[in-house]
Design a protein around this motif. Structure first.
Motif, PDB file in Angstrom:
ATOM      1  N   HIS A 164       7.663  -2.180  -1.931  1.00  0.00           N
ATOM      2  CA  HIS A 164       7.287  -2.183  -0.601  1.00  0.00           C
ATOM      3  C   HIS A 164       6.695  -3.295  -0.094  1.00  0.00           C
ATOM      4  N   GLY A 165       6.537  -3.633   1.391  1.00  0.00           N
ATOM      5  CA  GLY A 165       5.783  -4.650   1.849  1.00  0.00           C
ATOM      6  C   GLY A 165       6.304  -4.979   3.200  1.00  0.00           C
ATOM      7  N   GLY A 166       5.475  -5.942   3.834  1.00  0.00           N
ATOM      8  CA  GLY A 166       5.781  -6.232   5.360  1.00  0.00           C
ATOM      9  C   GLY A 166       6.266  -7.754   5.316  1.00  0.00           C
ATOM     10  N   ASP A 167       6.343  -8.059   6.378  1.00  0.00           N
ATOM     11  CA  ASP A 167       6.829  -9.558   6.473  1.00  0.00           C
ATOM     12  C   ASP A 167       6.392 -10.516   5.396  1.00  0.00           C
ATOM     13  N   ASP A 168       7.035 -11.711   5.303  1.00  0.00           N
ATOM     14  CA  ASP A 168       6.798 -12.926   4.134  1.00  0.00           C
ATOM     15  C   ASP A 168       5.484 -13.258   4.647  1.00  0.00           C
ATOM     16  N   PRO A 169       4.598 -13.341   3.720  1.00  0.00           N
ATOM     17  CA  PRO A 169       4.625 -13.259   2.246  1.00  0.00           C
ATOM     18  C   PRO A 169       4.417 -11.886   1.611  1.00  0.00           C
ATOM     19  N   ASP A 229      13.202 -13.220   3.632  1.00  0.00           N
ATOM     20  CA  ASP A 229      12.934 -13.485   4.823  1.00  0.00           C
ATOM     21  C   ASP A 229      12.857 -12.361   5.779  1.00  0.00           C
ATOM     22  N   SER A 230      12.636 -11.165   5.328  1.00  0.00           N
ATOM     23  CA  SER A 230      12.359 -10.117   6.027  1.00  0.00           C
ATOM     24  C   SER A 230      11.269  -9.049   5.334  1.00  0.00           C
ATOM     25  N   SER A 231      10.818  -8.139   6.209  1.00  0.00           N
ATOM     26  CA  SER A 231      10.029  -7.080   5.447  1.00  0.00           C
ATOM     27  C   SER A 231      11.172  -6.097   4.536  1.00  0.00           C
ATOM     28  N   ARG A 232      10.303  -5.704   3.586  1.00  0.00           N
ATOM     29  CA  ARG A 232      11.024  -4.892   2.524  1.00  0.00           C
ATOM     30  C   ARG A 232      11.998  -3.563   3.181  1.00  0.00           C
ATOM     31  N   ASP A 248      -6.128  -9.809   4.477  1.00  0.00           N
ATOM     32  CA  ASP A 248      -7.248  -9.149   5.153  1.00  0.00           C
ATOM     33  C   ASP A 248      -6.929  -8.117   6.458  1.00  0.00           C
ATOM     34  N   GLN A 249      -5.460  -7.918   6.236  1.00  0.00           N
ATOM     35  CA  GLN A 249      -5.050  -6.762   7.264  1.00  0.00           C
ATOM     36  C   GLN A 249      -4.635  -5.532   6.461  1.00  0.00           C
ATOM     37  N   VAL A 250      -4.283  -4.369   7.250  1.00  0.00           N
ATOM     38  CA  VAL A 250      -3.834  -3.249   6.743  1.00  0.00           C
ATOM     39  C   VAL A 250      -2.266  -3.389   6.547  1.00  0.00           C
ATOM     40  N   ARG A 251      -1.802  -3.551   5.472  1.00  0.00           N
ATOM     41  CA  ARG A 251      -0.501  -3.735   5.407  1.00  0.00           C
ATOM     42  C   ARG A 251       0.206  -2.553   4.710  1.00  0.00           C
ATOM     43  N   ALA A 252       1.686  -2.700   4.755  1.00  0.00           N
ATOM     44  CA  ALA A 252       2.335  -1.437   4.584  1.00  0.00           C
ATOM     45  C   ALA A 252       2.127  -0.763   3.304  1.00  0.00           C
ATOM     46  N   THR A 263       2.993  -2.470  11.726  1.00  0.00           N
ATOM     47  CA  THR A 263       2.331  -2.315  10.561  1.00  0.00           C
ATOM     48  C   THR A 263       3.240  -3.422   9.690  1.00  0.00           C
ATOM     49  N   LEU A 264       4.449  -3.547   9.734  1.00  0.00           N
ATOM     50  CA  LEU A 264       4.995  -4.520   8.990  1.00  0.00           C
ATOM     51  C   LEU A 264       5.018  -5.868   9.268  1.00  0.00           C
ATOM     52  N   ARG A 265       4.450  -5.914  10.564  1.00  0.00           N
ATOM     53  CA  ARG A 265       3.910  -7.596  10.838  1.00  0.00           C
ATOM     54  C   ARG A 265       2.772  -7.889   9.898  1.00  0.00           C
ATOM     55  N   GLN A 266       1.959  -6.906   9.733  1.00  0.00           N
ATOM     56  CA  GLN A 266       0.562  -7.279   9.072  1.00  0.00           C
ATOM     57  C   GLN A 266       0.969  -7.616   7.565  1.00  0.00           C
TER      58      GLN A 266
END
Length: 480
Positions: free
Chosen positions: A356-361, A292-295, A315-319, A308-311
């Motif tokens: 690593h990773g931003g918000d779900d998914p 339920d949260s970014s990594r 098609d977005q620039v992610r963490a 960045t973590l909200r991406q």
């Protein structure tokens, strides 16, 4: 399964399945981390359709859009595959918890088609005038997820019977009960009572872990009274054995470990508040990361408030994967604390090596096998696995009480004692070395050993004290 046309690549089935988990059990992957229980995301059959989250298509890869009351999702495997997984886990002394979805079903569910009167329709949670807590019983998570009305006796009996079937048919060891506060209290109490009367009177114990998502109302215990009480109301005799400790999570995960808003005095204080405010005998679950949260490592890299973590879409620039040592060191000590404080700690898959990773998914990447990890990931994994194995070996680290020893803004030391055995945990969160003197519990004397140090460094107790040199962002478990 084949890609779903129209679904975003981040919100798709990647190919993980029950057989893959069985392989990880049998090849010793979980043993190497001291794992004794598995919480599996829902494996009941889900819809093959996808739905839009804004402009991005999302599949049911997460398992929370069920369409059948009984039956394994064919994208994950078969009933025989689930049987094999549970048997393999039990041979290794590992318990298996099923994630049981009791708040809602997907609109394609058999029950919704046959018994629409079992369900409620209402506003969508989180929209204007539809607060997640104030409208907790009637709001819908999504318009396509009918809400189960547990006040309907037929619905209540059907869902409880399904839970009992899953437990008995596959010899499962318990349930992770999803979205507890969004169903009537009687749903939890009736489910627990039925499991107790059906199985536990004969000597078989089941672990019921709840998810009651609450927040943190600021650095004031009184302000968090509602948070503690809401989580606690479902825990006890003929109820849940414990719940995820959301108050402790919000008070510490980002504030202490990734954002440096607070230090170890704050961490110790809120750890003790959790021990004081939940029901006696409860087995709470501390956690740093979850689906339920970014990594956690990306929060340590970018800061938890980073845009960045909200991406989270393809098609977005992610963490990106961290390129410095600091985030890995932060996660290493955060997970050491998480695994060594009282409770049944959660280790979210991949955090052990720094996925690593931003918000779900974007926080649900495929697990990376050891041979494909880089040097920093391998180093983090080695540190975390040592903690996990020591926890499994030492009963006091699983069942012992919590007694703070020397605590400063940078260094936390505490004792865990069970019966006649004591371990001292020391964690330095500073980016530079620290030396700390600790008055050891009276049952420790002579020469003590750091069980996390590969070389087994030793400490001589002199006048009831030891002096410990801690490397930057490091942890130790010191015992006989």
């Amino acid at each position: 399964p084949a890609p779903s046309a129209g679904a975003d690549a981040t919100a798709e089935f990647f190919g993980g399945d029950l057989a893959g988990i069985t392989s990880a059990i049998e090849d010793g992957t979980l043993d190497q981390m001291g794992i004794t229980a598995l919480w599996l995301s829902p494996f009941v059959e889900n819809t093959p359709r996808f739905h839009y989250d804004g402009s991005h298509g999302v599949t049911a890869f997460h398992g929370y859009w069920p369409t059948k009351p009984r039956g394994v999702d064919p994208r994950l495997g078969t009933e025989a595959d689930l049987d094999a997984l549970v048997k393999a886990a039990h041979r290794k002394g590992i318990r298996v918890l099923m994630d049981f979805v009791i708040n809602h079903v997907h609109e394609d569910h058999d029950y919704f088609a046959a018994h629409p009167e079992w369900f409620r329709t209402g506003c969508t949670c989180g929209t204007a005038g539809c607060d997640w807590t104030e409208k907790r019983l009637e709001c819908l998570f999504k318009p396509y997820l009918p809400d189960v009305n547990w006040q309907n006796p037929q619905a209540s009996e059907a869902f409880i019977d399904d839970a009992m079937w899953w437990l008995e048919r596959f010899d499962l060891d318990g349930l992770r009960v999803d979205a507890v506060k969004h169903v009537e209290d009687l749903a939890i109490f009736n489910l627990s009572t039925r499991i107790h009367d059906r199985f536990e009177l004969g000597g078989t114990e089941y672990f019921l872990l709840g998810e009651t998502a609450m927040g943190w109302a600021g650095d004031d215990v009184a302000a968090n009274k509602k948070e503690y009480e809401t989580i606690s109301r479902y825990v006890g005799d003929r109820a849940l054995n414990g719940q995820f400790d959301f108050v402790l999570h919000h008070a510490t995960a980002s504030r202490v470990w990734t954002d440096d808003l607070n230090g170890m005095l704050h961490l110790d204080y809120w750890t003790r508040q959790s021990l004081a405010h939940y029901p006696t005998g409860s087995v709470m679950t501390p956690f740093i990361g979850s689906h339920d949260s970014s990594r956690i490592i990306s929060r340590a890299d970018y800061g938890s408030g980073s845009d960045t973590l909200r991406q989270k879409w393809s098609d977005q620039v992610r963490a990106a994967q961290p390129s410095t040592d600091a985030p890995y060191d932060r996660v290493a000590i955060a997970l050491a604390w998480n695994l060594l404080v009282p409770g049944a700690p959660l280790l979210y898959y991949g955090d052990e090596y720094g996925e690593h990773g931003g918000d779900d998914p974007d926080n649900r990447h495929m697990w990376v096998a050891p041979a494909q990890r880089n040097a920093r990931q391998t180093s983090l994994y080695n540190r975390v696995s040592r903690v996990g194995k020591v926890r499994k070996e030492r009963a006091e680290l699983r069942r012992g009480d919590y007694a703070p020893l020397t605590v400063t803004e940078d260094v936390l030391s505490f004792a865990r004692t069970y019966q006649s055995e004591t371990s001292i945990v020391v964690i330095n969160r500073a980016a530079s070395a620290r030396q700390i003197q600790i008055t050891v519990p009276s049952n420790l004397s002579g020469t003590l050993t750091d069980r996390l140090d590969p070389g087994g460094r030793m400490f001589a107790v002199a006048s009831g004290k030891i002096t410990v040199d801690m490397a930057p962002r490091s942890s130790a478990v010191i015992t006989r």
